[in-house]
Design a protein around this motif. Structure first.
Motif, PDB file in Angstrom:
ATOM      1  N   SER A 195      27.097  48.568  66.140  1.00 14.95           N
ATOM      2  CA  SER A 195      26.086  47.568  66.507  1.00 14.95           C
ATOM      3  C   SER A 195      25.204  48.067  67.643  1.00 14.95           C
ATOM      4  O   SER A 195      23.984  47.884  67.616  1.00 14.95           O
ATOM      5  N   TRP A 198      22.996  50.917  66.193  1.00 14.22           N
ATOM      6  CA  TRP A 198      21.979  50.331  65.324  1.00 14.22           C
ATOM      7  C   TRP A 198      20.903  49.642  66.160  1.00 14.22           C
ATOM      8  O   TRP A 198      19.716  49.731  65.841  1.00 14.22           O
ATOM      9  N   GLU A 238      21.708  49.930  56.115  1.00 12.17           N
ATOM     10  CA  GLU A 238      23.052  49.406  55.846  1.00 12.17           C
ATOM     11  C   GLU A 238      23.963  50.470  55.251  1.00 12.17           C
ATOM     12  O   GLU A 238      25.145  50.546  55.597  1.00 12.17           O
ATOM     13  N   TRP A 266      30.543  43.408  56.637  1.00 13.12           N
ATOM     14  CA  TRP A 266      30.995  44.617  55.943  1.00 13.12           C
ATOM     15  C   TRP A 266      32.508  44.786  56.069  1.00 13.12           C
ATOM     16  O   TRP A 266      33.195  45.063  55.093  1.00 13.12           O
ATOM     17  N   ILE A 271      32.887  48.194  64.869  1.00 12.15           N
ATOM     18  CA  ILE A 271      31.779  47.246  64.704  1.00 12.15           C
ATOM     19  C   ILE A 271      30.920  47.218  65.962  1.00 12.15           C
ATOM     20  O   ILE A 271      29.687  47.243  65.875  1.00 12.15           O
ATOM     21  N   ILE A 321      25.609  42.735  52.690  1.00 13.39           N
ATOM     22  CA  ILE A 321      24.932  43.153  53.920  1.00 13.39           C
ATOM     23  C   ILE A 321      23.472  43.526  53.652  1.00 13.39           C
ATOM     24  O   ILE A 321      22.612  43.287  54.502  1.00 13.39           O
ATOM     25  N   TYR A 333      24.558  52.885  58.527  1.00 15.40           N
ATOM     26  CA  TYR A 333      25.273  52.333  59.684  1.00 15.40           C
ATOM     27  C   TYR A 333      26.559  51.613  59.308  1.00 15.40           C
ATOM     28  O   TYR A 333      27.572  51.786  59.983  1.00 15.40           O
ATOM     29  N   ARG A 334      26.540  50.775  58.306  1.00 14.50           N
ATOM     30  CA  ARG A 334      27.745  50.008  57.988  1.00 14.50           C
ATOM     31  C   ARG A 334      28.651  50.762  57.021  1.00 14.50           C
ATOM     32  O   ARG A 334      29.806  51.042  57.317  1.00 14.50           O
ATOM     33  N   GLN A 381      30.310  52.969  59.984  1.00  7.53           N
ATOM     34  CA  GLN A 381      31.319  51.995  60.409  1.00  7.53           C
ATOM     35  C   GLN A 381      32.639  52.196  59.678  1.00  7.53           C
ATOM     36  O   GLN A 381      33.710  52.117  60.297  1.00  7.53           O
ATOM     37  N   THR A 382      32.578  52.478  58.390  1.00 11.69           N
ATOM     38  CA  THR A 382      33.817  52.689  57.629  1.00 11.69           C
ATOM     39  C   THR A 382      34.625  53.846  58.216  1.00 11.69           C
ATOM     40  O   THR A 382      35.836  53.754  58.392  1.00 11.69           O
ATOM     41  N   LEU A 394      26.437  41.692  60.816  1.00  5.43           N
ATOM     42  CA  LEU A 394      26.437  42.555  59.630  1.00  5.43           C
ATOM     43  C   LEU A 394      27.686  43.432  59.578  1.00  5.43           C
ATOM     44  O   LEU A 394      28.261  43.638  58.502  1.00  5.43           O
ATOM     45  N   GLY A 395      28.124  43.914  60.740  1.00  5.82           N
ATOM     46  CA  GLY A 395      29.338  44.722  60.790  1.00  5.82           C
ATOM     47  C   GLY A 395      30.569  43.931  60.386  1.00  5.82           C
ATOM     48  O   GLY A 395      31.437  44.434  59.664  1.00  5.82           O
TER      49      GLY A 395
END
Length: 178
Positions: free
Chosen positions: A111, A114, A86, A149, A107, A158, A89-90, A94-95, A145-146
């Motif tokens: 995804s 991941w 987390e 977040w 996202i 998450i 990846y998130r 992702q940020t 989960l994305g």
């Protein structure tokens, strides 16, 4: 584990050195400051749908021989699977991709990445079927989960959701009644 821990750290140090200023670990702010209860409601509804609803899939049970070893493996698994995945990846990837691509493209891309990460763990040797299976199974969870977040920006949400997802009710019952 090395990939999830050291590569983001190296990129963070390189970016910090190139820009000459300190960046926040979580740069994007949530659109609204949801109450602490709001993400918990989402997790409870998702947990019901995943484990108890008519669409829930049966889970295998794991038998432990020594409770200390079992709890140690659970803790290590939680740290690697829930926390490191987390954070990488998130929180980290992702940020940054949200800044470049926007919320939903980031996202979706994270995804898929991941999901593909899980081919090595859950594959059975048929590359095409393995990729399709993990994208179908983990892709939906990655979107969930994305979104959590992107919406709440609370890392504990998450990590908790991922940890609960990995710890099926059968697994938790084994801890309680062993």
């Amino acid at each position: 584990m090395t990939t999830l821990l050291f590569i983001p750290l190296i990129f963070l140090l390189i970016c910090r050195k190139m820009t000459g200023k300190q960046q926040g670990f979580i740069s994007a702010k949530p659109r609204s400051r949801g109450h602490v209860i709001a993400p918990m409601i989402v997790i409870v509804v998702w947990g019901y749908l995943k484990f108890y609803s008519p669409i829930a899939q049966p889970e295998g049970t794991m038998v432990a021989t020594d409770m200390t070893e079992f709890l140690l493996l659970v803790l290590i698994g939680f740290m690697i699977n829930s926390v490191l995945e987390e954070v990488f990846y998130r929180v980290w990837l992702q940020t940054r991709l949200e800044t470049l691509l926007g919320r939903w493209p980031a996202i979706l891309l994270v995804s898929i990445l991941w999901s593909i990460w899980h081919v090595a763990i859950q594959g059975n040797g048929q590359w095409d079927i393995d990729v399709a299976t993990v994208i179908a199974n983990h892709g939906v969870t990655g979107l969930f989960l994305g979104y959590l977040w992107a919406r709440y920006r609370k890392i504990w949400v998450i990590i908790l959701a991922h940890g609960l997802m990995n710890a099926s009710p059968h697994f938790l019952l084994q801890i309680l009644f062993h």
